[in-house]
Design an enzyme around this catalytic site. Structure first.
Site, PDB file in Angstrom:
ATOM      1  N   GLU A 110      -5.779  14.112  81.251  1.00 14.19           N
ATOM      2  CA  GLU A 110      -7.229  14.008  81.378  1.00 14.19           C
ATOM      3  C   GLU A 110      -7.653  12.734  80.638  1.00 14.19           C
ATOM      4  OE1 GLU A 110      -9.359  17.928  80.754  1.00 14.19           O
ATOM      5  OE2 GLU A 110      -7.364  18.409  79.973  1.00 14.19           O
TER       6      GLU A 110
ATOM      7  N   ARG B 108       4.913  22.884  73.360  1.00 15.17           N
ATOM      8  CA  ARG B 108       4.282  21.615  73.035  1.00 15.17           C
ATOM      9  C   ARG B 108       4.873  21.064  71.747  1.00 15.17           C
ATOM     10  NH1 ARG B 108      -1.845  21.860  71.834  1.00 15.17           N
ATOM     11  NH2 ARG B 108      -1.346  19.828  70.951  1.00 15.17           N
TER      12      ARG B 108
ATOM     13  N   LYS C 240      -6.385  16.332  70.835  1.00 15.27           N
ATOM     14  CA  LYS C 240      -7.212  15.166  71.139  1.00 15.27           C
ATOM     15  C   LYS C 240      -8.613  15.321  70.564  1.00 15.27           C
ATOM     16  CE  LYS C 240      -6.402  14.536  75.631  1.00 15.27           C
ATOM     17  NZ  LYS C 240      -6.495  13.915  76.983  1.00 15.27           N
TER      18      LYS C 240
END
Length: 555
Positions: free
Chosen positions: A36, A265, A275
């Protein structure tokens, strides 16, 4: 075994790919990296980049770069450009043109209408608080929205009005009609479309409604022919929605459609990998920017001197699994040390300098000496260094009296060898009013260049130096862990845990050739560590410390 598959399998994803190729489900693989564009990529994204592009390379498949750009309120072309640069810098290239989910906005809208026509979607006017109450809890089933049974025709008309901008933001959403009693919260009639009046970085003001990530993501995968949709474990439950969506759209309800596989992750010690939290650090001015060398962003690591090869190696070292864990920072630092030890040219820099006067060396004479660019790689050649009556050494390399027999640096009446030069012996020193040593006086043995003293005496210590008349003043930025705690992200006030010693700026002296040091190129300052010239200060001599020569945290 398929001809497209490597002989060895090293993780569950490769096992799955091998099975799918062997069974004939797929004749080749297609992966994608789907960020994104709402921030800069970090080291966790690098793991995903290496996985997706690496699998495509290993299996002679394809991997495309797609921006899942469904939220114009948080996205920007700056992030798009930075992501493209990061992927390229890491050594990968995408197949075909860059893709954007926004390319498929017309198709998404048609698929939304298809779900409405099948009685599987409806326009809901509950506000956010009401929606939360209706959704229920993990222990209690939700209840149906009062708008759930709106007729097909009316829902089509309402969706069209949403598209035309006839409702305000937040007034209504399009929701899937699935199961309000599902044990998976994401299946309790999730939103598919919401209203946004923000200008989109790719489509401008063409659209007033934007698809939700979970709706757009799986359809984008299907449109692009992705075979293996790889994501991290937090999306594991979303796989149920992913499958439901494709099962209920006529174009994609077939065995060879994409299937989602989840892996753990990356969680890295002494930093945050969100983020949102990284953006908070930037916006609150707690770091210099997204590319601050203390940040775990790819651009920050690059500016600090990490190499693309070291990050790829790090990704290989940590592997792929389904177990969430905290990764030791040492693994990342060892990867860059191993790479830089092989490729980094050697030079000398004195970070905390004091002056040395060689009293028996001729005044106004500067001698040119030779030193290896890399002691283990003769092919890299030699570099010129200089020697004269005045030198700089590091303050830590001199003591008035040697503290013990193991002390291998300079002291009064104790000899050391200057690296790639002569043996010297300290005789006296000067101090300032505060008692700080300012100048050391010494003599040198002119018969010790490249050889041991003729009388057989042993000189065990070797220290580095920089000749004074040609030395250049340089700024050294010494970086350490960004946070004081191993897992700062667990703290609600993580921003208060920033290490006050995460950046220490000092000024020292470097060899004259370092005036031409390349930006972002790695150098080993002998006995000090690995450094690179700062890319944001190209007209000044500024070096960022990448990593020490050896691990000091585990000692």
């Amino acid at each position: 075994m398929s001809d497209n598959a490597p002989v060895e399998t090293t993780n569950f994803i490769r096992n799955q790919i091998n099975d799918d190729l062997d069974s004939g489900l797929h004749s080749s693989i297609q992966t994608r990296f789907p960020p994104e564009p709402n921030g800069y990529l970090h080291i966790g994204h690098a793991k995903s980049i290496c996985l997706n592009f690496g699998l495509a390379q290993d299996y002679n498949g394809k991997c495309n770069l797609r921006f899942d750009d469904t939220n114009p309120a948080k996205e920007d072309v700056e992030f798009v450009d930075s992501i493209k640069a990061d992927v390229k810098w890491l050594g990968f290239d995408w197949d075909g043109e860059i893709q954007y989910s926004s390319n498929y906005f017309p198709q998404f809208y048609d698929y939304a209408r298809e779900l409405i026509n099948k009685g599987l979607a409806y326009v809901c006017f509950l506000d956010a608080d009401q929606t939360r109450k209706y959704r229920g809890t993990l222990k209690e089933a939700g209840k149906a929205s009062p708008y759930r049974d709106t007729s097909t025709q009316e829902n089509l008309e309402l969706l069209a009005k949403m598209k035309e901008g006839k409702f305000s933001e937040g007034e209504c959403v399009l929701r899937a009609k699935i199961d309000m009693a599902s044990s998976f919260m994401c299946m309790r009639d999730p939103a598919l479309y919401r209203i946004r009046f923000d200008k989109h970085h790719q489509t401008g003001n063409e659209w007033r409604i934007y698809p939700m990530y979970d709706f757009a993501h799986c359809i984008s995968d299907a449109i692009e022919g992705i075979t293996h949709s790889l994501c991290t474990l937090e999306f594991q439950n979303n796989r149920h929605l992913y499958d439901w969506m494709l099962d209920n759209l006529d174009d994609f309800n077939k065995p060879e459609r994409p299937h989602q596989y989840e892996f753990s992750r990356l969680n890295l010690e002494y930093t945050v990998m969100s983020k949102r939290k990284l953006q908070q650090l930037v916006e609150d001015g707690l770091v210099e920017g997204w590319n601050d060398p203390r940040m775990p962003t790819i651009s920050g690591l690059r500016r600090r001197g990490y190499t693309a090869a070291s990050i790829r190696d790090f990704s290989d070292r940590i592997g792929i699994s389904k177990v969430d864990s905290m990764t030791d920072m040492k693994i990342l630092e060892d990867a860059v040390r191993d790479d830089l030890n092989t490729v980094a040219p050697r030079t000398m820099g004195v970070i905390d300098p004091i002056r040395v006067i060689i009293e028996n060396y001729p005044e106004d004479q500067v001698e040119t000496l030779q030193a290896p660019i890399h002691p283990q790689n003769e092919a890299m050649g030699k570099r010129e260094i200089f020697f004269s009556r005045e030198l700089f050494i590091d303050r830590a390399d001199f003591e008035e009296v040697a503290p013990n027999k193991k002390f291998k640096r300079l002291a009064i009446d104790k000899e050391v060898r200057l690296r790639n030069a002569y043996v010297i012996n300290a005789t006296t020193f000067d101090t300032d009013f505060d008692g700080n040593i300012t100048t050391v006086y010494a003599t040198y043995d002119p018969d010790t260049l490249g050889k041991n003293p003729a009388d057989g005496r042993k000189v065990k210590g070797v220290i580095h130096f920089v000749e004074a008349t040609k030395a250049l003043r340089a700024e050294f930025r010494m970086y350490d862990r960004l946070f004081t705690l191993e897992n700062p992200g667990k703290n609600d006030h993580f921003e208060q845990l920033i290490n006050p010693e995460s950046l220490v700026v000092t000024y020292g002296m470097v060899e004259s050739t370092m005036a031409n040091a390349e930006v972002e190129a790695a150098y080993q300052f002998e006995r000090e560590g690995y450094f690179c010239r700062d890319s944001q200060s190209p007209n000044e001599i500024v070096f960022n410390k990448t990593v020490s020569l050896r691990d000091t945290w585990s000692n």
